[in-house]
Design an enzyme around this catalytic site. Structure first.
Site, mmCIF file in Angstrom:
data_model
loop_
_atom_site.group_PDB
_atom_site.id
_atom_site.type_symbol
_atom_site.label_atom_id
_atom_site.label_comp_id
_atom_site.label_asym_id
_atom_site.label_seq_id
_atom_site.Cartn_x
_atom_site.Cartn_y
_atom_site.Cartn_z
ATOM 1 N N SER A 125 0.723 -1.227 0.164
ATOM 2 C CA SER A 125 -0.039 -0.094 0.003
ATOM 3 C C SER A 125 0.715 1.254 0.194
ATOM 4 O O SER A 125 1.766 1.387 -0.913
ATOM 5 C CB SER A 125 -1.026 0.044 1.063
ATOM 6 N N HIS A 126 0.619 2.132 0.830
ATOM 7 C CA HIS A 126 1.379 3.414 1.088
ATOM 8 C C HIS A 126 2.524 3.355 1.912
ATOM 9 O O HIS A 126 3.173 4.166 2.534
ATOM 10 C CB HIS A 126 0.561 4.325 1.429
ATOM 11 N N GLU A 142 -11.455 10.719 1.172
ATOM 12 C CA GLU A 142 -11.099 10.700 2.719
ATOM 13 C C GLU A 142 -9.987 11.653 2.658
ATOM 14 O O GLU A 142 -8.904 11.801 1.800
ATOM 15 C CB GLU A 142 -10.844 9.287 3.091
ATOM 16 N N ASP A 168 -3.531 3.789 -5.390
ATOM 17 C CA ASP A 168 -5.019 4.179 -5.019
ATOM 18 C C ASP A 168 -5.126 5.549 -4.148
ATOM 19 O O ASP A 168 -6.104 6.082 -4.112
ATOM 20 C CB ASP A 168 -5.827 2.988 -4.189
ATOM 21 N N ARG A 169 -3.805 6.171 -3.773
ATOM 22 C CA ARG A 169 -3.767 7.633 -2.998
ATOM 23 C C ARG A 169 -3.277 8.581 -4.131
ATOM 24 O O ARG A 169 -2.418 8.094 -5.026
ATOM 25 C CB ARG A 169 -3.153 7.279 -1.811
ATOM 26 N N ASP A 188 0.326 1.404 -4.351
ATOM 27 C CA ASP A 188 -0.526 0.653 -5.275
ATOM 28 C C ASP A 188 -1.273 1.466 -5.985
ATOM 29 O O ASP A 188 -2.419 1.010 -6.537
ATOM 30 C CB ASP A 188 -1.283 -0.456 -4.351
ATOM 31 N N LYS A 191 -10.580 3.470 -3.877
ATOM 32 C CA LYS A 191 -10.149 4.759 -4.155
ATOM 33 C C LYS A 191 -9.229 4.612 -5.439
ATOM 34 O O LYS A 191 -8.601 3.725 -5.731
ATOM 35 C CB LYS A 191 -9.508 5.303 -3.257
ATOM 36 N N THR A 200 -14.207 5.694 8.557
ATOM 37 C CA THR A 200 -12.914 5.245 7.683
ATOM 38 C C THR A 200 -13.210 3.831 7.245
ATOM 39 O O THR A 200 -13.173 2.777 8.017
ATOM 40 C CB THR A 200 -11.940 5.532 8.796
ATOM 41 N N SER A 234 -7.123 11.137 4.071
ATOM 42 C CA SER A 234 -5.773 10.539 3.981
ATOM 43 C C SER A 234 -5.409 10.173 2.583
ATOM 44 O O SER A 234 -4.926 9.080 2.128
ATOM 45 C CB SER A 234 -5.755 9.127 5.013
ATOM 46 N N ASP A 263 0.766 6.711 -4.192
ATOM 47 C CA ASP A 263 1.448 5.734 -3.432
ATOM 48 C C ASP A 263 1.755 4.319 -3.983
ATOM 49 O O ASP A 263 1.678 4.356 -5.288
ATOM 50 C CB ASP A 263 0.482 5.736 -2.127
#
Length: 505
Positions: A47-48, A309, A226-227, A224, A322, A290, A311, A222
């Protein structure tokens, strides 16, 4: 393991590189030659977080709607881990070259077994082209007075950035930073924020060194993909503002939404900037705990089009995750729409212009988050209990606040956030402690992680300003009174022994 358990076919992205949003798109959109679709997906991701052999390595399961597995499923998975005595594995299956697109067929223990290696980007690119007007974004990127920069932080977004921004939209290859995916993210921390996206922050003129001519638009992803983080020239767009601005401009600027928005939603700690847009545009609005699965429920029921969100996560109902690249394309679409008449050399409407125009119309939500990491779990629970107890008497709370800062508005409501899902009726309790002020400002306290390593207390501080003459103030100055109230009202130093937060975002 799949072959041994009777799975008929598995799909693998080329080179094992699939972004989390692309996985969701593949589950929802891809159809095999025989008409079959995916039942779900396993995502191997850091992830991040920092990744690699000695860092994070997560396994995530997504359902057949393309969204993360709900707690009812993950709880069952966990229960199985407490009783499992053996697992099945098929020995002797030859290796498959996942760098080459194609189907390899085996005779597995349960019959024919296919491994289908497919182009990681094609399904996702097709979906993006059905949402956005690529022609108008192309014109923006080709304009002599528009410059662009995208930082994948050595995550999986690099594969999509090259395909979409360079090959499809005509951006220069030199506008891409850190777009070669690496298993350990090049030793970096792939979290797209002002702290970790150092190279992009410097390039955009927000670093300590004074960049002479930063690009007009910059963004980061990030690990993966998604952010997202969105930046203008020497200008940072908060994620809370970003989702509100996308929602406010979506119908005009993005073809997918031309028929109108079904509704909008944000996570509870995210600033109320989106609430003001929803009220102004008379849209259905939802405030959820969340976790992206809560948005997914609303989307499956046709109740929500755009969500986000604080984050650094933004998305829409095109998938059930996301989506960092979608958010960047949404911003480029808004910029293209606002500049459709002046791309030949006129003065550009910039990212900063768009944000400031938004504040002038809807007001500004000054916003920050203080994280107190690895505090004593007992002290953290005592602090939260203290805040809940205070809520029983708002007159007492307001008396304490006036003693700290007489210039701060009165609290008109205070509670421990609880959410009843309008789709399935499930109730999520103890999602954070809220203090809501008369002028639209908020304080939110959440506890995150209570393991042996201690707990993290997150404090979300939000000051709402409607007066257009005051929306240009320095964020720290505008928030200073509420920050002081948050720290003293919660007795942060007394309960945790901390004189300052670990991280401020």
């Amino acid at each position: 393991m799949a072959a041994a358990n009777g799975v008929r076919r598995i799909w693998v992205g080329q080179n094992g590189l699939l972004s989390t949003p692309a996985v969701s798109a593949v589950i929802r959109e891809r159809v095999a030659a025989d008409g079959s679709k995916a039942n779900g997906a396993f995502i191997l991701t850091a992830s991040h977080n920092p990744g690699g052999p000695h860092e994070d390595f997560g396994i995530k399961y997504n359902m057949e709607n393309g969204g993360p597995a709900p707690e009812s499923v993950t709880d069952k998975i966990y229960q199985n881990t407490t009783t499992i005595k053996e697992y099945l594995i098929a020995e002797g299956l030859p290796d498959v070259d996942i760098s080459t697109v194609g189907v390899t067929t085996f005779s597995g223990p349960e019959g024919q077994f296919d491994v289908d290696v497919f182009d990681s980007t094609s399904e996702y690119v097709k979906l993006m082209k059905s949402i956005f007007d690529f022609g108008s974004i192309q014109k923006l990127l080709a304009s002599p007075n528009f410059t662009f920069c995208y930082d994948a932080l050595h995550g999986v977004a690099g594969v999509y950035a090259k395909r979409i921004f360079v090959e499809e939209l005509g951006a220069k290859e030199s506008s891409l930073l850190n777009c070669v995916p690496k298993e350990d993210f090049g030793g970096g921390h792939p979290d797209p924020n002002l702290t970790y996206a150092k190279e992009l922050v410097a390039r955009m003129g927000l670093g300590k060194t004074n960049e002479s001519d930063p690009p007009e638009f910059g963004a980061a992803a990030d690990g993966d993909a998604d952010r997202n983080m969105v930046l203008g020239k020497r200008f940072f767009v908060t994620p809370s503002d970003s989702v509100a601005i996308i929602a406010a401009n979506a119908v005009e600027a993005i073809p997918y939404f031309s028929g109108g928005l079904k509704g909008v939603a944000r996570s509870m700690p995210t600033s109320a900037a989106l609430d003001v847009v929803a009220k102004h545009l008379n849209l259905k609005f939802f405030e959820v705990p969340t976790g992206w699965k809560f948005f997914g429920n609303l989307m499956d029921a046709g109740m929500c089009s755009v969500c986000g969100e604080e984050s650094f996560g933004t998305g829409s109902d095109h998938i059930r995750e996301k989506d960092g690249i979608w958010a960047v394309l949404a911003w480029l679409s808004i910029l293209a729409y606002k500049n459709k008449d002046n791309l030949g050399g006129g003065k550009l409407v910039t990212v900063e212009d768009i944000v400031r125009q938004h504040w002038a119309k809807y007001g500004r939500h000054y916003y920050t988050r203080y994280d107190y990491e690895n505090v004593d779990a007992g002290g953290a629970k005592d602090l939260m209990a203290h805040l809940v107890k205070l809520q029983s008497s708002l007159s007492e709370v307001n008396g304490i606040i006036k003693g700290i800062r007489p210039d701060v508005s009165n609290v008109v409501n205070a509670d421990e956030f609880e959410y009843k899902d309008p789709v399935d009726g499930s109730i999520s309790k103890h999602q954070g402690i809220r203090y809501l002020f008369e002028d639209g400002s908020r304080l939110v306290f959440r506890l995150s992680g209570t393991g042996s390593e201690g707990a993290t207390i997150r404090v979300y501080i939000e000051q709402y300003e409607k007066d257009p003459s005051k929306t240009g103030r320095d964020s720290q100055d505008a928030l200073a009174p509420l920050v002081e109230v948050a720290i003293k009202l919660s007795k942060m130093a007394e309960f945790t022994g901390r004189s300052a937060p670990t991280v401020i975002t």
